[in-house]
Design an enzyme around this catalytic site. Structure first.
Site, mmCIF file in Angstrom:
data_model
loop_
_atom_site.group_PDB
_atom_site.id
_atom_site.type_symbol
_atom_site.label_atom_id
_atom_site.label_comp_id
_atom_site.label_asym_id
_atom_site.label_seq_id
_atom_site.Cartn_x
_atom_site.Cartn_y
_atom_site.Cartn_z
ATOM 1 N N ASP A 78 0.858 -1.203 -0.059
ATOM 2 C CA ASP A 78 -0.109 -0.191 0.235
ATOM 3 C C ASP A 78 0.820 1.380 0.064
ATOM 4 O OD1 ASP A 78 0.639 -0.533 2.788
ATOM 5 O OD2 ASP A 78 -0.620 1.375 3.274
ATOM 6 N N ASP A 81 5.597 0.393 3.250
ATOM 7 C CA ASP A 81 5.637 -0.893 4.094
ATOM 8 C C ASP A 81 5.298 -2.191 3.313
ATOM 9 O OD1 ASP A 81 2.727 -1.362 3.921
ATOM 10 O OD2 ASP A 81 2.549 -0.023 5.515
ATOM 11 N N TYR A 229 -5.712 0.849 9.069
ATOM 12 C CA TYR A 229 -6.810 1.298 7.978
ATOM 13 C C TYR A 229 -8.095 0.672 8.626
ATOM 14 C CZ TYR A 229 -3.197 2.088 4.466
ATOM 15 O OH TYR A 229 -2.064 2.695 3.870
ATOM 16 N N GLU A 468 6.313 9.418 3.216
ATOM 17 C CA GLU A 468 5.719 8.281 2.709
ATOM 18 C C GLU A 468 4.697 8.334 1.547
ATOM 19 O OE1 GLU A 468 4.405 3.849 4.569
ATOM 20 O OE2 GLU A 468 3.955 5.752 5.576
#
Length: 490
Positions: A78, A81, A229, A468
């Site tokens: 995603d 990571d 999430y 990120e």
């Protein structure tokens, strides 16, 4: 106080319009489009294909699902990571498919790469929904992964699969996957009819499962999906989102009836909390991997403007959404930095300007077709104004900002060098995490979380909110860049 507020809004608008005028021909949207799509190759999990262009990435996670006898190889990581979170992955896929449906004709030679990026996800979702009564929602232990900075090629953390089921439902992730499959079926309809039909069949089945066994995956596998999430806004929006896409893909009246009969549920949905504080921007103003309200209304608006049904409440909600975004509107509910970047109070901020700007451009096209304008109090918003507002956000991301810095890796002369992303760091990458050295591999096309509300940016891996990248930042930007690639004088 009201006069001061109005003056402040007008000053922000003037700054943004000046930036658009000054930078009107300064960006290569075609180059940025190519790179924004290339980014998805850097996020791939599984056995990489022979035509992989980001060649420093190698095969990874080739045994996903094998411990339970299910093939879960493939899909996307995603963000920075090595976990496959299927909820945001499905949203990214839906938006990529929507981008191709709206702007595919403007993608040129990049269209084939966009199609590859969609199919990489849908192939994975077909695997993850292949067992009746189960929908896989995630692969990988997020806690172990976040405590170990290593490339996916070198992973030794648990690749545990997590699924929702009849007993432990997850309507949000299931319905979002159904939306992704339905939207993608339309993309491939003229290219691969058999594959398109398979996607649509699966979309129907997964949606039926999501609707029949309603509940949030927060309750069943929440320990593993939260706080990464969590579904903060409830799952009713995903059910309507999935039904709307299925109606668009099938024209079957039962899906349209589902949307009309259940649209009132959006008004009762939980408005998300940020750090424990309720966000009062209004459900109609929300759109992203968690909340689909504005997207539902805009997707449906094309149908109702064409005379398919009553305009209420879809059109009024879309108009309220637009008025909540435009800085000159008396009902604006978002914030803007001094340099003109849209802000909302959550995580990696650039997910908001890309997603909301995508909706502005899509809706501007629908408005033009319907010969409509929007009235925000005494302010009249034309389709051209919506496009101008969206372009201001895109240009900011590409470098028209106080730092003269692009927030897309590899685009422009100045861009982030130390992004928070495990796949780009070498083996034993923990030493790189805290270093000031640039990343040893370049994740071209990655758009990072972006600057703070004062237009300041910390080029530090440790500051993951700013540094990120994520798939759901890039996905709507693909559509925006495709549009401006062929409408640079808009």
């Amino acid at each position: 106080m009201e006069t001061i507020s109005l003056v402040q809004r007008l000053l922000v608008l003037v700054v943004m319009m000046m930036m658009v005028v000054m930078k009107v021909a300064s960006h290569d949207y075609g180059d940025a489009l190519s790179k924004s799509i290339l980014f998805f190759e850097g996020q791939r999990s599984g056995k990489l294909p022979p035509n992989q262009r980001m060649t420093w990435r190698k095969d990874s996670a080739l045994r996903d699902g094998s411990d339970i006898g299910v093939d879960l190889v493939g899909g996307y990581y995603d963000a920075g990571d090595n976990v496959k979170f299927n909820f945001p992955m499905a949203f990214s896929t839906t938006i990529l498919a929507w981008s191709v449906l709206e702007f595919g004709n403007s993608m040129g030679s990049d269209l084939s790469h966009a199609l590859d990026s969609i199919r990489w996800a849908t192939d994975y979702f077909l695997k993850g929904t292949s067992i009746p009564g189960f929908v896989f929602a995630q692969v990988g232990d997020p806690y172990a992964d976040h405590n170990c900075w290593e490339r996916p090629e070198d992973m030794d953390t648990p690749r545990t699969p997590y699924a929702v089921s009849k007993k432990f439902p997850g309507s949000e992730v299931s319905a979002e996957i159904a939306a992704a499959l339905a939207a993608s079926s339309m993309v491939f309809r003229s290219l691969d009819l058999e594959y398109s039909a398979r996607l649509l069949k699966w979309a129907r089945m997964v949606f039926e499962f999501a609707d029949q066994y309603q509940g949030s995956y927060n309750d069943g596998i929440g320990h593993w999906v939260c706080p990464f999430y969590c579904d903060y806004s409830g799952y009713q929006d995903e059910l309507l989102w999935g039904a709307a896409w299925l109606f668009r893909a099938t024209k079957a009246s039962n899906y349209w009836n589902y949307v009309v009969d259940n649209i009132h549920n959006l008004e009762n949905s939980i408005v998300k909390k940020i750090n424990g504080v309720p966000y009062t921007g209004g459900s109609y103003a929300e759109f992203g991997w968690d909340t689909k309200h504005a997207g539902i209304n805009i997707l449906v608006s094309k149908l109702v403007m064409n005379g398919n049904s009553n305009l209420s409440p879809f059109m009024s909600n879309v108009d309220k959404f637009v008025c909540s975004v435009l800085p000159e509107s008396p009902t604006v509910s978002v914030s803007y930095s001094p340099g003109g970047l849209l802000f909302k109070p959550e995580g990696s901020n650039l997910q908001h300007p890309t997603a909301l700007s995508f909706l502005l451009v899509v809706y501007a096209r629908y408005l033009s077709q319907g010969n409509r304008v929007i009235h925000c109090g005494g302010v009249v918003a034309t389709p051209a104004r919506l496009i101008q507002a969206a372009r201001g956000q895109v240009d900011y991301i590409l470098g028209s900002n106080p730092l003269n810095m692009s927030y897309m890796v590899g685009y422009g002369q100045k861009f982030p060098q130390r992004i928070h992303h495990q796949p780009i760091d070498c083996k034993n990458g923990s030493s790189y995490f805290s270093s000031n050295n640039p990343n040893p591999n370049m994740l071209i096309g990655a758009v990072v979380g972006g600057p703070d509300i004062k237009d300041s940016y910390s080029d530090s891996r440790a500051d993951f909110v700013q540094s990120e990248p994520t798939t759901y930042i890039n996905a709507p930007l693909v559509g925006l860049l495709a549009y401006f690639n062929t409408h640079s004088n808009s």
